[in-house]
Design a protein around this motif. Structure first.
Motif, PDB file in Angstrom:
ATOM      1  N   ASP A 118      31.782  75.321  17.758  1.00 33.52           N
ATOM      2  CA  ASP A 118      33.029  75.531  17.021  1.00 33.52           C
ATOM      3  C   ASP A 118      34.235  75.259  17.914  1.00 33.52           C
ATOM      4  O   ASP A 118      35.240  74.706  17.465  1.00 33.52           O
ATOM      5  N   GLY A 119      34.127  75.657  19.171  1.00 32.72           N
ATOM      6  CA  GLY A 119      35.218  75.383  20.103  1.00 32.72           C
ATOM      7  C   GLY A 119      35.424  73.889  20.306  1.00 32.72           C
ATOM      8  O   GLY A 119      36.555  73.406  20.362  1.00 32.72           O
ATOM      9  N   ALA A 120      34.321  73.136  20.396  1.00 33.84           N
ATOM     10  CA  ALA A 120      34.412  71.689  20.574  1.00 33.84           C
ATOM     11  C   ALA A 120      35.062  71.029  19.351  1.00 33.84           C
ATOM     12  O   ALA A 120      35.860  70.095  19.483  1.00 33.84           O
ATOM     13  N   LYS A 121      34.740  71.532  18.154  1.00 33.33           N
ATOM     14  CA  LYS A 121      35.339  70.978  16.931  1.00 33.33           C
ATOM     15  C   LYS A 121      36.841  71.238  16.895  1.00 33.33           C
ATOM     16  O   LYS A 121      37.633  70.359  16.527  1.00 33.33           O
ATOM     17  N   ALA A 122      37.234  72.442  17.265  1.00 34.34           N
ATOM     18  CA  ALA A 122      38.656  72.775  17.276  1.00 34.34           C
ATOM     19  C   ALA A 122      39.403  71.908  18.292  1.00 34.34           C
ATOM     20  O   ALA A 122      40.497  71.398  18.018  1.00 34.34           O
ATOM     21  N   GLN A 123      38.807  71.722  19.454  1.00 25.86           N
ATOM     22  CA  GLN A 123      39.454  70.910  20.486  1.00 25.86           C
ATOM     23  C   GLN A 123      39.546  69.448  20.076  1.00 25.86           C
ATOM     24  O   GLN A 123      40.531  68.762  20.392  1.00 25.86           O
ATOM     25  N   ALA A 124      38.540  68.963  19.354  1.00 25.61           N
ATOM     26  CA  ALA A 124      38.581  67.575  18.879  1.00 25.61           C
ATOM     27  C   ALA A 124      39.742  67.373  17.907  1.00 25.61           C
ATOM     28  O   ALA A 124      40.448  66.359  17.971  1.00 25.61           O
ATOM     29  N   LEU A 125      39.967  68.327  17.010  1.00 25.77           N
ATOM     30  CA  LEU A 125      41.092  68.229  16.073  1.00 25.77           C
ATOM     31  C   LEU A 125      42.427  68.348  16.800  1.00 25.77           C
ATOM     32  O   LEU A 125      43.403  67.680  16.427  1.00 25.77           O
ATOM     33  N   LEU A 126      42.475  69.177  17.828  1.00 26.35           N
ATOM     34  CA  LEU A 126      43.714  69.303  18.601  1.00 26.35           C
ATOM     35  C   LEU A 126      44.034  68.006  19.340  1.00 26.35           C
ATOM     36  O   LEU A 126      45.206  67.638  19.473  1.00 26.35           O
ATOM     37  N   ARG A 127      43.001  67.306  19.793  1.00 29.53           N
ATOM     38  CA  ARG A 127      43.236  66.011  20.458  1.00 29.53           C
ATOM     39  C   ARG A 127      43.821  65.004  19.468  1.00 29.53           C
ATOM     40  O   ARG A 127      44.678  64.190  19.831  1.00 29.53           O
ATOM     41  N   ILE A 128      43.355  65.046  18.225  1.00 29.44           N
ATOM     42  CA  ILE A 128      43.912  64.151  17.204  1.00 29.44           C
ATOM     43  C   ILE A 128      45.356  64.507  16.913  1.00 29.44           C
ATOM     44  O   ILE A 128      46.199  63.636  16.678  1.00 29.44           O
ATOM     45  N   ALA A 129      45.663  65.812  16.952  1.00 35.07           N
ATOM     46  CA  ALA A 129      47.026  66.267  16.654  1.00 35.07           C
ATOM     47  C   ALA A 129      48.001  65.986  17.797  1.00 35.07           C
ATOM     48  O   ALA A 129      49.206  65.889  17.571  1.00 35.07           O
ATOM     49  N   ALA A 130      47.485  65.842  19.009  1.00 29.54           N
ATOM     50  CA  ALA A 130      48.357  65.662  20.173  1.00 29.54           C
ATOM     51  C   ALA A 130      48.935  64.248  20.216  1.00 29.54           C
ATOM     52  O   ALA A 130      48.381  63.307  19.646  1.00 29.54           O
ATOM     53  N   SER A 131      50.045  64.131  20.905  1.00 29.96           N
ATOM     54  CA  SER A 131      50.674  62.815  21.095  1.00 29.96           C
ATOM     55  C   SER A 131      49.878  62.022  22.125  1.00 29.96           C
ATOM     56  O   SER A 131      48.918  62.527  22.717  1.00 29.96           O
TER      57      SER A 131
END
Length: 291
Positions: A118-131
């Motif tokens: 679950d942590g890896a999934k959240a971090q993957a979405l945060l990478r997409i959201a980042a500039s």
């Protein structure tokens, strides 16, 4: 004795800690005998249930009883082994203790793997959201919000209650550390997730090509900061796509039914209920402005 060695090994394997306080729900009893007897009776009932479970059933029974499984249960098994009339009975109890301990260990391992996933999934979405430079802009630019929504749709049911709980844990940590930017980013991530989750759940109930469907997609496709504008255009504009009462009823009845059907008290249910309540409040406010 071999069976006692198995019990001690089970205790070490599970790694439970002794309780710091014993509940006193049964009231005062001389020398604590009433409380001790009640505890032993509860443990005997659980042991009996575990004994009648097959190896296939044992994981689910252990998972349901996890809060009741501690070193006192294994000590009770040791007592029962001592009281056993023959060696065969002692071996059965020793084998049960070993099976339960191994099952607990596997469940803990699976839970840890799930948490990491679950942590890896959240971090993957945060990478997409980042500039491109790895920074977060709040609110998210439209193109990045759209990319996050697409990623959420792609991942589908794999983003479940554990994912929501993990993001909320990240939010608590960011709040404690004074990382306001990350906190706002995580909040927006959950808002995007809630919108996509609700849309996926309600879509099968909407009539294809209906004005209500268009209105729901317009509202859920907008960030909360734009709800008022989108709601006015949807239900009160020059060319409204659906009626105000129709939209409010759909949000209140259809979506409410979906949220209430989820496991009570789950992180996902709490998130969707919070999101839906805020949307309903804004919808009612827009309808009141029409009066």
């Amino acid at each position: 004795r071999p069976e006692m060695s198995l019990f001690i090994a089970s205790l070490l394997l599970v790694g439970f800690q002794a309780p710091t306080r014993v509940p006193t729900a049964f009231g005062p009893c001389r020398a604590g005998l009433c409380l001790a007897q009640a505890g032993a009776d509860a443990q005997d009932l659980l042991i009996a249930k575990l004994r009648t479970s097959s190896l296939d059933q044992l994981p689910s029974v252990v998972a349901e009883s996890m809060q009741k499984i501690d070193q006192r249960l294994f000590l009770r098994m040791a007592e029962l082994a001592d009281e056993a009339r023959d060696e065969e009975e002692r071996e059965v109890i020793a084998r049960l203790a070993s099976d339960v301990a191994n099952t607990v260990q596997r469940l803990i391992q699976l839970a840890d793997e799930k948490l990491q996933g679950d942590g890896a999934k959240a971090q993957a979405l945060l990478r997409i959201a980042a500039s491109e430079t790895g920074e977060f802009e709040v609110p998210l630019p439209p193109e990045r919000a759209a990319a996050v929504r697409a990623a959420i749709r792609e991942r589908g049911a794999s983003l479940d209650d554990g994912f929501v709980a993990t993001v909320k844990a990240y939010m608590a940590k960011a709040d404690a550390d004074g990382m306001d930017g990350l906190l706002q980013m995580l909040r927006e991530l959950l808002q995007l997730y809630a919108a996509e989750k609700l849309m996926a759940l309600v879509e099968p109930r909407l009539e294809a090509g209906s004005g209500l469907g268009s209105g729901m997609r317009a509202v859920l496709g907008a960030p909360p900061r734009e709800w008022d504008t989108v709601l006015r255009a949807t239900i009160t504009g020059d060319e409204p796509v659906c009626g105000p009462v129709e939209l409010q009823s759909a949000l209140q009845d259809q979506m409410g039914e979906i949220v209430l059907s989820m496991p009570s008290g789950s992180a996902l249910q709490a998130l969707l209920a919070e999101y839906l309540n805020e949307l309903l409040e804004r919808t009612r406010a827009s309808i009141s402005e029409m009066a």
